[in-house]
Scaffold this active site. Structure first.
Site, mmCIF file in Angstrom:
data_model
loop_
_atom_site.group_PDB
_atom_site.id
_atom_site.type_symbol
_atom_site.label_atom_id
_atom_site.label_comp_id
_atom_site.label_asym_id
_atom_site.label_seq_id
_atom_site.Cartn_x
_atom_site.Cartn_y
_atom_site.Cartn_z
ATOM 1 N N CYS A 83 -6.900 77.124 27.626
ATOM 2 C CA CYS A 83 -7.106 76.659 29.000
ATOM 3 C C CYS A 83 -6.164 77.396 29.961
ATOM 4 O O CYS A 83 -5.276 78.136 29.541
ATOM 5 C CB CYS A 83 -6.871 75.159 29.090
ATOM 6 S SG CYS A 83 -5.156 74.682 28.791
ATOM 7 N N CYS A 121 -2.503 76.788 29.349
ATOM 8 C CA CYS A 121 -2.024 77.477 28.144
ATOM 9 C C CYS A 121 -1.748 78.955 28.451
ATOM 10 O O CYS A 121 -0.715 79.498 28.050
ATOM 11 C CB CYS A 121 -3.039 77.350 27.018
ATOM 12 S SG CYS A 121 -3.352 75.645 26.518
#
Length: 77
Positions: A11, A14
């Site tokens: 994501c 991240c």
């Protein structure tokens, strides 16, 4: 050399976490090996329920949300 794993699905948070760590390591002159771990079974194996998670030298140091610059500095020191 610090072994760092960013745990998460890939994501935006991240990816941002990986960039923050890489940039701070470069600023500090610290050699790191960064690995992105997306396998949920592996992530859960670390006990991380909220991503992104960060593992430094085999120890979970962060889970959930973006880490702050002071946190990253402490991990790399």
């Amino acid at each position: 050399m610090k072994e760092i794993k960013v745990l998460g699905s890939g994501c935006k948070n991240c990816e941002t976490t990986a960039r923050i760590i890489t940039a701070q390591a470069e600023r500090m002159g610290v050699a790191i090996r960064l690995e992105k771990v997306t396998d949920m079974a592996v992530i859960l194996g670390y006990g991380v329920m909220s991503t992104p998670g960060v593992v430094v030298d085999g120890r979970v140091v962060h889970a959930g949300g973006l880490p702050g610059p002071d946190d990253v500095t402490a991990w790399l020191s």
